[in-house]
Design a protein around this motif. Sequence first.
Motif, PDB file in Angstrom:
ATOM      1  N   HIS A 495       0.693  -1.137  -0.026  1.00 43.84           N
ATOM      2  CA  HIS A 495      -0.030   0.170  -0.100  1.00 43.84           C
ATOM      3  C   HIS A 495       1.034   1.189  -0.089  1.00 43.84           C
ATOM      4  O   HIS A 495       0.246   2.222  -0.443  1.00 43.84           O
ATOM      5  CB  HIS A 495      -0.920   0.090   1.095  1.00 43.84           C
ATOM      6  N   TRP A 496       1.990   1.201   0.358  1.00 38.94           N
ATOM      7  CA  TRP A 496       2.829   2.170   0.564  1.00 38.94           C
ATOM      8  C   TRP A 496       4.202   1.938   0.776  1.00 38.94           C
ATOM      9  O   TRP A 496       4.645   0.931   1.600  1.00 38.94           O
ATOM     10  CB  TRP A 496       2.541   3.174   1.585  1.00 38.94           C
ATOM     11  N   ARG A 535       3.078   9.721   7.679  1.00 39.09           N
ATOM     12  CA  ARG A 535       2.011   8.923   7.086  1.00 39.09           C
ATOM     13  C   ARG A 535       1.335   7.890   8.476  1.00 39.09           C
ATOM     14  O   ARG A 535       2.355   7.683   9.442  1.00 39.09           O
ATOM     15  CB  ARG A 535       2.111   8.064   6.236  1.00 39.09           C
ATOM     16  N   TYR A 537      -1.024   4.212   8.810  1.00 42.00           N
ATOM     17  CA  TYR A 537      -1.750   3.050   8.254  1.00 42.00           C
ATOM     18  C   TYR A 537      -2.259   2.333   9.106  1.00 42.00           C
ATOM     19  O   TYR A 537      -1.711   2.160  10.340  1.00 42.00           O
ATOM     20  CB  TYR A 537      -0.759   2.165   7.170  1.00 42.00           C
ATOM     21  N   GLU A 547      -5.132  -0.225   5.381  1.00 44.35           N
ATOM     22  CA  GLU A 547      -5.679   1.068   4.628  1.00 44.35           C
ATOM     23  C   GLU A 547      -4.891   2.174   5.426  1.00 44.35           C
ATOM     24  O   GLU A 547      -4.719   2.034   6.580  1.00 44.35           O
ATOM     25  CB  GLU A 547      -7.161   0.923   5.003  1.00 44.35           C
ATOM     26  N   ARG A 548      -5.018   3.373   4.444  1.00 47.60           N
ATOM     27  CA  ARG A 548      -4.279   4.666   5.075  1.00 47.60           C
ATOM     28  C   ARG A 548      -5.605   5.351   5.850  1.00 47.60           C
ATOM     29  O   ARG A 548      -6.357   5.232   5.712  1.00 47.60           O
ATOM     30  CB  ARG A 548      -4.266   5.409   3.669  1.00 47.60           C
ATOM     31  N   TYR A 550      -5.709   9.048   8.255  1.00 51.63           N
ATOM     32  CA  TYR A 550      -5.263  10.586   7.788  1.00 51.63           C
ATOM     33  C   TYR A 550      -4.608  11.442   9.182  1.00 51.63           C
ATOM     34  O   TYR A 550      -4.538  12.519   9.034  1.00 51.63           O
ATOM     35  CB  TYR A 550      -5.964  11.316   7.008  1.00 51.63           C
TER      36      TYR A 550
END
Length: 553
Positions: A495-496, A535, A537, A547-548, A550
């Motif tokens: 995902h990242w 960031r 997650y 999933e991200r 915020y």
Amino acid sequence: MTSRYRATEGVNPPSPRRRTVVKAAAATAVLAGPLVAALPAGAATETPAFLHGVASGDPLPDGILLWTRVTPTAEAVPGSGLGPDTEVSWTVARDKAFTNVVSRGSLTASAASDHTVKADIRGLEPATDYWFRFSAGGTDSPAARTRTAPAADANVTGLRFGVVTCANWEAGYFSSYRHLAARSDLDAWLHLGDYIYEYKSGEYGTRGTVVRPHAPLNEIITLADYRTRHGRYKTDPDLQALHLKAPVIAIWDDHEFADNAWSGGAVNHTEGAEGTWTARQAAAKQAYFEWMPVRPAIAGTTYRRLRFGKLADLSLLDLRSFRSQQASSGSGSVDDPDRTITGRAQLDWLKAGLKASDTKWRLVGNSVMIAPFVIGSLTADLLKPLAKLLDLPQDGIGINTDQWDGYTDDRRELLAHLRSNAIGNTVFLTGDIHMSWANDVPVDAGTYPLSPSAATEFVITSVTSDNLDDLVKVPEGTVSALAAPLIQVANRHVHWVDTDRHGYGVLDITADRAQMDYYVLSDRTSPTATSSWERSYRTRSGTQKVERTYDPV
């Protein structure tokens, strides 16, 4: 919280040759200079002193492991084998002023254990903050906070852990530790390996420059060497500060021994010229258990399990002591069922523990990445440095055989076990590769997302060790902007990924989700580096997917 460092004038050694050079260093180190250098300036003493701080680790509901190292006389520096037996007393209290003492006792520090001592305290209350200190010869150590784990049957609403890995002394300052120490909300902190590095001075600094020199200056091989290097690390004020604030839960990776270590050797070990691997590994392990507040459940290994009420248990792996030698990339032997990264006994222990677990979350402290990874269509200018960082052949792309990718049968067995037994909420916490990742862990990466995800994985970047932009020697963020999208296209379960920054993580766990907040440093070469959130997650309960989110916790 301000660092007490003074910047060390950099020198320019030969370019780092990580994972590529066979060494021929002598097996015996000259002790005097390096050992004295391991002490902070002005540290000569005629009375006992606690120059290496105090620490706690491996919290239990009723106990905690306490650690310190006393310097009884000026010549009794780490690794010297010198200095008299010295009585060291410990005190545990409910308050920082030590007016409500709950436990006390004494131990003898001797040269046989490098004047380190451990006190395994029991009879404490669960989920409780305590303060402790040591004393010797009328001198008190600093007072430190620690915390016990919740009771096994406790309904815990939340847990919070700092997460770090890969702290190379010569590559910079340990500001990640300072920023974690400034927090007041950690139940504990996890160190996922490479707490120390074994290289000789100048071999693996920061972009080819030594920010501050190792002690000893030679590659560490003997017991005295490993003790001296651990002693050097424990003089770091930011590391000492974090050990003062919360208990550590640590596993080792390869650099506590030698680069790309396996059960019978290492890339960074030359049999004969550097003695036998058996002797070197034994020396490294002895020094590690002397200098770290780790409670081995099985002698000579760091695999063990801790529980935090009904919310989470934490299985901690040893992926160096039992593994087969790394396969040649592209050889096909990565799929050989006779090759192992865990060893049979450890894999059976892990599977049994995951199946029997009755907690909401199953955390796995995992030193090398378990999610599969393929290179994809990176350009040649990015391909070679990435290959160097990940131990891939630079003239042709294969897989990173030092990770679980090099031991696919073990991974296949473990993931099949999770799926066939409907074991959910398994989260791997990983270090080693000096990059940040947020991954699903698919049963079959080739068909993902049609293939189910059996677990999730949060990979933490290095505290200081070189990452991709450092190898290319371009401004931070440059490589990640180009490489990350291509990596994600070729690896749909990723995902990242951030290939470029240094920092740490904060893992926050509730019944509903496990969330990793990723923090980055402004400049690892600055003793006053700032920290900022990059960031976050999370994996929500029952999903086995990342999933991200915020907002940091």
